[in-house]
Design an enzyme around this catalytic site. Structure first.
Site, PDB file in Angstrom:
ATOM      1  N   MET A   1      -4.435  -6.848  -6.968  1.00  0.00           N
ATOM      2  CA  MET A   1      -3.924  -7.969  -7.752  1.00  0.00           C
ATOM      3  C   MET A   1      -5.007  -8.947  -8.221  1.00  0.00           C
ATOM      4  O   MET A   1      -4.702 -10.092  -8.556  1.00  0.00           O
ATOM      5  CB  MET A   1      -2.847  -8.723  -6.944  1.00  0.00           C
ATOM      6  CG  MET A   1      -1.656  -7.862  -6.566  1.00  0.00           C
ATOM      7  SD  MET A   1      -0.933  -6.977  -7.971  1.00  0.00           S
ATOM      8  CE  MET A   1      -0.079  -8.331  -8.774  1.00  0.00           C
TER       9      MET A   1
ATOM     10  N   GLU B   1       5.652   6.243  -9.493  1.00  0.00           N
ATOM     11  CA  GLU B   1       4.232   5.914  -9.235  1.00  0.00           C
ATOM     12  C   GLU B   1       3.658   6.829  -8.156  1.00  0.00           C
ATOM     13  O   GLU B   1       2.520   7.297  -8.270  1.00  0.00           O
ATOM     14  CB  GLU B   1       4.094   4.465  -8.749  1.00  0.00           C
ATOM     15  CG  GLU B   1       4.304   3.429  -9.822  1.00  0.00           C
ATOM     16  CD  GLU B   1       4.096   2.010  -9.309  1.00  0.00           C
ATOM     17  OE1 GLU B   1       3.759   1.146 -10.113  1.00  0.00           O
ATOM     18  OE2 GLU B   1       4.287   1.768  -8.092  1.00  0.00           O
TER      19      GLU B   1
ATOM     20  N   GLY C   1       0.782  -1.233   0.000  1.00  0.00           N
ATOM     21  CA  GLY C   1       0.000   0.000   0.000  1.00  0.00           C
ATOM     22  C   GLY C   1       0.812   1.281   0.000  1.00  0.00           C
ATOM     23  O   GLY C   1       0.346   2.312   0.497  1.00  0.00           O
TER      24      GLY C   1
ATOM     25  N   HIS D   1       0.241   1.185 -13.488  1.00  0.00           N
ATOM     26  CA  HIS D   1       0.953   0.008 -13.996  1.00  0.00           C
ATOM     27  C   HIS D   1       2.442   0.351 -14.143  1.00  0.00           C
ATOM     28  O   HIS D   1       2.784   1.394 -14.715  1.00  0.00           O
ATOM     29  CB  HIS D   1       0.372  -0.413 -15.351  1.00  0.00           C
ATOM     30  CG  HIS D   1       0.987  -1.674 -15.870  1.00  0.00           C
ATOM     31  ND1 HIS D   1       0.686  -2.921 -15.350  1.00  0.00           N
ATOM     32  CD2 HIS D   1       1.917  -1.878 -16.829  1.00  0.00           C
ATOM     33  CE1 HIS D   1       1.389  -3.836 -15.981  1.00  0.00           C
ATOM     34  NE2 HIS D   1       2.150  -3.235 -16.881  1.00  0.00           N
TER      35      HIS D   1
ATOM     36  N   ASP E   1      -4.894  -4.336 -18.433  1.00  0.00           N
ATOM     37  CA  ASP E   1      -4.030  -3.161 -18.581  1.00  0.00           C
ATOM     38  C   ASP E   1      -4.168  -2.531 -19.976  1.00  0.00           C
ATOM     39  O   ASP E   1      -3.188  -2.054 -20.556  1.00  0.00           O
ATOM     40  CB  ASP E   1      -2.553  -3.531 -18.316  1.00  0.00           C
ATOM     41  CG  ASP E   1      -2.358  -4.063 -16.903  1.00  0.00           C
ATOM     42  OD1 ASP E   1      -3.023  -3.573 -15.978  1.00  0.00           O
ATOM     43  OD2 ASP E   1      -1.536  -4.980 -16.726  1.00  0.00           O
TER      44      ASP E   1
ATOM     45  N   ARG F   1     -16.250 -14.930  -8.984  1.00  0.00           N
ATOM     46  CA  ARG F   1     -15.709 -13.570  -9.108  1.00  0.00           C
ATOM     47  C   ARG F   1     -16.823 -12.536  -9.324  1.00  0.00           C
ATOM     48  O   ARG F   1     -16.763 -11.420  -8.833  1.00  0.00           O
ATOM     49  CB  ARG F   1     -14.746 -13.559 -10.301  1.00  0.00           C
ATOM     50  CG  ARG F   1     -13.713 -12.505 -10.286  1.00  0.00           C
ATOM     51  CD  ARG F   1     -12.456 -12.983 -10.989  1.00  0.00           C
ATOM     52  NE  ARG F   1     -12.697 -13.414 -12.353  1.00  0.00           N
ATOM     53  CZ  ARG F   1     -12.572 -12.639 -13.435  1.00  0.00           C
ATOM     54  NH1 ARG F   1     -12.217 -11.389 -13.311  1.00  0.00           N
ATOM     55  NH2 ARG F   1     -12.789 -13.118 -14.634  1.00  0.00           N
TER      56      ARG F   1
HETATM   57  C1  GRF Z   1       2.933  -1.137  -7.729  1.00  0.00           C
HETATM   58  O1  GRF Z   1       4.198  -1.261  -8.316  1.00  0.00           O
HETATM   59  C2  GRF Z   1       1.862  -1.188  -8.795  1.00  0.00           C
HETATM   60  O2  GRF Z   1       2.242  -0.604  -9.990  1.00  0.00           O
HETATM   61  C3  GRF Z   1       1.722  -2.679  -8.970  1.00  0.00           C
HETATM   62  O3  GRF Z   1       1.778  -3.199  -7.656  1.00  0.00           O
HETATM   63  C4  GRF Z   1       2.610  -2.359  -6.872  1.00  0.00           C
HETATM   64  C5  GRF Z   1       1.879  -2.006  -5.612  1.00  0.00           C
HETATM   65  O4  GRF Z   1       2.716  -1.464  -4.646  1.00  0.00           O
HETATM   66  N1  GRF Z   1       0.532  -2.993  -9.714  1.00  0.00           N
HETATM   67  P1  GRF Z   1       2.121  -0.850  -3.301  1.00  0.00           P
HETATM   68  O5  GRF Z   1       1.228  -1.910  -2.662  1.00  0.00           O
HETATM   69  O6  GRF Z   1       1.356   0.401  -3.656  1.00  0.00           O
HETATM   70  O7  GRF Z   1       3.291  -0.571  -2.431  1.00  0.00           O
END
Ligand code: GRF
Length: 206
Positions: free
Chosen positions: A91, A175, A14, A110, A146, A66
């Site tokens: 995920m 990110e 997170g 992503h 994606d 799902r």
């Molecule tokens: C990030 O690198 C995101 O792009 C990928 O999963 C990771 C999550 O990291 N899909 P966090 O849980 O926000 O630390």
């Protein structure tokens, strides 16, 4: 002014959620109103609780399938009156029904320059492929993996060492800036999907 309500879905540590909480929550009319996860013990849920944000887990094995899981998740998000749903390291693949329920209201971050390296382990895929530049993409979520319209992208050179840890930390730093920036633009009403070409996203000037 009514607030712009953001819900976040996260499966892992997170750090992207934390960036959103630190940079956006309670500022300029943006509120994080709900954080959901497929993992009841995700550190992301602890971070949300720490910030006083409502949390709930939707573990896949608690539902028949799902579609039912995503139905419950969607009902909860509707109850929270979220304007935008942010996937920050979530995920699970979302069902088509869920995606259609929130058209152009779900964004994902992503760790690659899409359409290169969609799916799992994008950083490993990029290193394996031998690219010299990779990056980060924030995109709207459609029914594919994606594959939705791109909101923002930022390139990152692969370090000459091609060291995974070094590249990963550069990607995460990016990110943590790009995702909040995209949410801020959407909250400000400056992001529009083109009426003629649904792949094209316009960002209106300030
Ligand atoms: C990030 O690198 C995101 O792009 C990928 O999963 C990771 C999550 O990291 N899909 P966090 O849980 O926000 O630390």
């Amino acid at each position: 002014m009514s607030s712009f309500r953001v819900a976040v879905l996260a499966s892992g540590t997170g750090t992207n959620l934390q960036a959103i909480l630190d940079q956006l929550h309670g500022q300029n009319g943006i509120e994080v109103v709900a954080v959901g996860s497929d993992k009841p013990d995700a550190m992301a849920l602890e971070r949300a609780t720490e910030a006083g944000v409502e949390t709930r887990a939707f573990p896949t094995d608690a539902y028949e399938d799902r579609v039912r899981r995503d139905g419950a998740l969607g009902d909860w998000l509707d109850e929270s009156d979220a304007d935008l749903i942010v996937l920050a390291g979530y995920m699970q693949l979302l069902s088509e029904q869920f995606v259609r329920r929130f058209p152009n209201r779900i964004v994902n971050v992503h760790p690659a320059l899409l359409p290169s390296f969609p799916g799992l382990d994008a950083i490993g895929q990029a290193l394996e492929h031998g690219v010299r530049i990779t990056g980060v993409t924030v995109h709207f979520v459609d029914e594919g993996v994606d594959s939705g319209p791109i909101v923002l992208q930022r390139p990152i050179p692969v370090p000459p060492s091609r060291d995974r840890a070094e590249l990963e930390s550069a990607i995460h730093r990016t990110e943590h800036a790009l995702l909040p920036e995209a949410i801020r633009l959407i909250a400000a009403g400056r992001v529009r999907v083109d009426g003629d070409n649904p792949r094209l996203v316009h960002i209106d000037p300030d």
